[in-house]
Design a protein around this motif. Structure first.
Motif, mmCIF file in Angstrom:
data_model
loop_
_atom_site.group_PDB
_atom_site.id
_atom_site.type_symbol
_atom_site.label_atom_id
_atom_site.label_comp_id
_atom_site.label_asym_id
_atom_site.label_seq_id
_atom_site.Cartn_x
_atom_site.Cartn_y
_atom_site.Cartn_z
ATOM 1 N N ASP A 20 -19.735 26.527 15.557
ATOM 2 C CA ASP A 20 -20.295 25.299 15.686
ATOM 3 C C ASP A 20 -19.107 24.352 15.309
ATOM 4 N N PRO A 21 -18.882 23.549 16.236
ATOM 5 C CA PRO A 21 -17.729 22.687 15.930
ATOM 6 C C PRO A 21 -18.131 21.607 14.786
ATOM 7 N N VAL A 22 -19.390 21.405 14.359
ATOM 8 C CA VAL A 22 -19.710 20.740 13.277
ATOM 9 C C VAL A 22 -19.455 21.283 11.934
ATOM 10 N N VAL A 23 -19.647 22.761 11.864
ATOM 11 C CA VAL A 23 -19.206 23.293 10.803
ATOM 12 C C VAL A 23 -17.769 23.306 10.817
ATOM 13 N N GLN A 24 -17.035 23.753 11.762
ATOM 14 C CA GLN A 24 -15.645 23.836 11.871
ATOM 15 C C GLN A 24 -14.916 22.403 11.112
ATOM 16 N N LEU A 25 -15.470 21.302 11.674
ATOM 17 C CA LEU A 25 -14.929 20.000 11.084
ATOM 18 C C LEU A 25 -15.276 19.813 9.829
ATOM 19 N N SER A 26 -16.358 20.019 9.337
ATOM 20 C CA SER A 26 -16.855 20.112 8.027
ATOM 21 C C SER A 26 -15.854 20.900 6.801
ATOM 22 N N VAL A 27 -15.751 22.026 7.213
ATOM 23 C CA VAL A 27 -14.990 22.963 6.405
ATOM 24 C C VAL A 27 -13.566 22.439 6.227
ATOM 25 N N LEU A 28 -13.000 21.886 7.631
ATOM 26 C CA LEU A 28 -11.587 21.656 7.669
ATOM 27 C C LEU A 28 -11.303 20.151 6.839
ATOM 28 N N ALA A 41 -15.389 26.435 21.229
ATOM 29 C CA ALA A 41 -16.395 25.962 20.604
ATOM 30 C C ALA A 41 -17.764 26.318 21.205
ATOM 31 N N TRP A 42 -18.844 26.477 20.457
ATOM 32 C CA TRP A 42 -20.127 26.846 20.723
ATOM 33 C C TRP A 42 -19.784 28.444 21.464
ATOM 34 N N ASN A 43 -18.881 29.354 21.118
ATOM 35 C CA ASN A 43 -18.549 30.489 21.620
ATOM 36 C C ASN A 43 -18.152 30.460 22.946
ATOM 37 N N THR A 44 -17.482 29.463 23.440
ATOM 38 C CA THR A 44 -17.108 29.123 24.718
ATOM 39 C C THR A 44 -15.276 28.639 24.600
ATOM 40 N N ASN A 45 -14.401 29.520 25.356
ATOM 41 C CA ASN A 45 -13.256 29.216 25.298
ATOM 42 C C ASN A 45 -12.710 27.659 25.535
ATOM 43 N N VAL A 46 -11.803 27.080 25.027
ATOM 44 C CA VAL A 46 -11.527 25.796 25.616
ATOM 45 C C VAL A 46 -11.219 25.418 26.805
ATOM 46 N N VAL A 47 -10.593 26.605 27.728
ATOM 47 C CA VAL A 47 -10.559 26.330 28.946
ATOM 48 C C VAL A 47 -11.811 26.437 29.900
ATOM 49 N N GLU A 48 -12.645 26.968 29.418
ATOM 50 C CA GLU A 48 -14.042 27.239 29.908
ATOM 51 C C GLU A 48 -15.243 26.128 29.734
ATOM 52 N N PHE A 256 -11.052 35.572 13.267
ATOM 53 C CA PHE A 256 -12.219 35.140 12.927
ATOM 54 C C PHE A 256 -11.984 35.238 11.199
ATOM 55 N N SER A 257 -12.217 34.361 10.507
ATOM 56 C CA SER A 257 -12.115 34.408 8.939
ATOM 57 C C SER A 257 -13.637 34.149 8.497
ATOM 58 N N GLY A 258 -14.221 33.026 8.847
ATOM 59 C CA GLY A 258 -15.476 32.687 8.099
ATOM 60 C C GLY A 258 -14.977 31.599 7.091
ATOM 61 N N PRO A 259 -16.127 30.611 6.528
ATOM 62 C CA PRO A 259 -15.595 29.520 5.731
ATOM 63 C C PRO A 259 -14.751 30.094 4.395
ATOM 64 N N ALA A 260 -15.473 31.073 3.812
ATOM 65 C CA ALA A 260 -14.884 31.445 2.528
ATOM 66 C C ALA A 260 -13.500 31.923 2.602
ATOM 67 N N GLU A 261 -13.179 32.888 3.697
ATOM 68 C CA GLU A 261 -11.875 33.377 3.857
ATOM 69 C C GLU A 261 -11.018 32.340 4.353
ATOM 70 N N PHE A 262 -11.342 31.628 5.018
ATOM 71 C CA PHE A 262 -10.419 30.230 5.837
ATOM 72 C C PHE A 262 -9.980 29.521 4.448
ATOM 73 N N GLY A 263 -10.958 29.405 3.595
ATOM 74 C CA GLY A 263 -10.776 28.652 2.527
ATOM 75 C C GLY A 263 -9.753 29.270 1.478
ATOM 76 N N ARG A 264 -9.778 30.395 1.376
ATOM 77 C CA ARG A 264 -8.786 31.352 0.617
ATOM 78 C C ARG A 264 -7.359 31.382 1.330
ATOM 79 N N ALA A 265 -7.502 31.251 2.473
ATOM 80 C CA ALA A 265 -6.009 31.023 3.147
ATOM 81 C C ALA A 265 -5.387 29.609 2.993
ATOM 82 N N ALA A 266 -6.640 28.654 3.094
ATOM 83 C CA ALA A 266 -5.850 27.083 3.039
ATOM 84 C C ALA A 266 -5.404 27.035 1.595
#
Length: 281
Positions: A20-28, A41-48, A256-266
């Protein structure tokens, strides 16, 4: 930003966080980023993504007062001897996505080698297709970012340099990925930095262990991240640093990382940049 400011623009692959891009943007945004790199976004590749979906995504990004750092397309992650018209059609959709999302950068790759072939066997085919893409990019005032990836033509520094110089277009530049270099037996900074730095325009942030290729947070592997970011600071780099952690899943078409692991990477990457006096914003 101007060279030498000590400030880099933090971005990240939104779909590493959530579909979900809303979650993506919120975490970033919570991590201090003002940009997002769009792979899906929405499980659809950007070129699709449809025109309506692209417009919706653009509005979501603008509503957060954020921007798109790059369109992380899958272009060139196919067999080098596949149908060039099919891939050119996908490339045109990537161009459309970049324009609708307000990004000047499109990430791409330099084609997989079929089993039993050597890099030299696909070189001419790869260069011909990348020249075609670069011609379109020049006309549309876009910049193509070639990402080094295992098993494509440009997987090691010498061949990345070859394709950039052979295509010879200001619209084709390097997206540098330390982890991917590690996974093909390269010491990124030692073996490739000096040759590729003149063309390095975008940093993909992840690290890996040389022993087995496992992806780990920045600075915790064998990717020479500290040496790389220190040299970039000293060279006056002032571009994007885009988090692509791959901490939960790492596959040929993405991770894929998920919010928690993405935060750890950041946090791991911020530890490196804090140590060298570079600000992420």
């Amino acid at each position: 930003m101007t060279a030498g400011t000590g400030t880099w623009a933090l971005s990240g692959f939104g779909d590493e966080i959530d579909a979900d891009p809303v979650v993506q943007l919120s975490v970033l945004q919570a991590l201090g980023a003002r940009h997002i790199e769009v792979r899906s976004a929405w499980n659809t590749n950007v070129v699709e993504l449809s025109d309506e979906q692209l417009d919706t995504l653009a509005a979501l990004v603008a509503g957060r007062q954020m921007a798109v750092s790059a369109v992380a397309s899958p272009i060139g992650k196919v067999d080098a001897f596949g149908d060039p018209e099919t891939e050119l059609s996908r490339f045109r959709r990537a161009v459309r996505a970049a324009q609708r999302l307000g990004s000047r950068y499109i990430r791409l790759f330099s084609f997989y080698r079929p089993p039993g072939t050597a890099p030299a066997d696909i070189r001419d085919t790869v260069l011909r297709q990348l020249r075609d893409y670069a011609t379109v990019a020049e006309r549309e005032h876009l910049v193509l970012l070639h990402e080094n990836e295992k098993e494509i033509y440009g997987d090691i520094p010498d061949r990345v340099l070859d394709l950039i110089e052979a295509v010879g277009s200001p619209a084709l530049r390097v997206a540098w990925d330390n982890a991917n270099f590690v996974q093909v037996g390269v010491r990124p900074f030692t073996d490739g930095y000096s040759a590729l730095r003149p063309y390095l325009e975008y940093l993909q942030v992840k690290d890996a262990l040389a022993a087995d290729g496992t992806v780990v947070p920045a600075g915790e592997g064998d990717g020479e991240l500290l040496a790389t970011v220190t040299a970039l600071r000293d060279d006056g780099y002032a571009g994007f640093a885009s988090l692509e952690p791959h901490l939960a899943v790492a596959g040929a078409l993405g991770g894929f990382s998920g919010p928690a692991e993405f935060g750890r990477a950041a946090r791991a990457f911020a530890k490196l940049t804090d140590a060298i006096g570079v600000r992420l914003a």
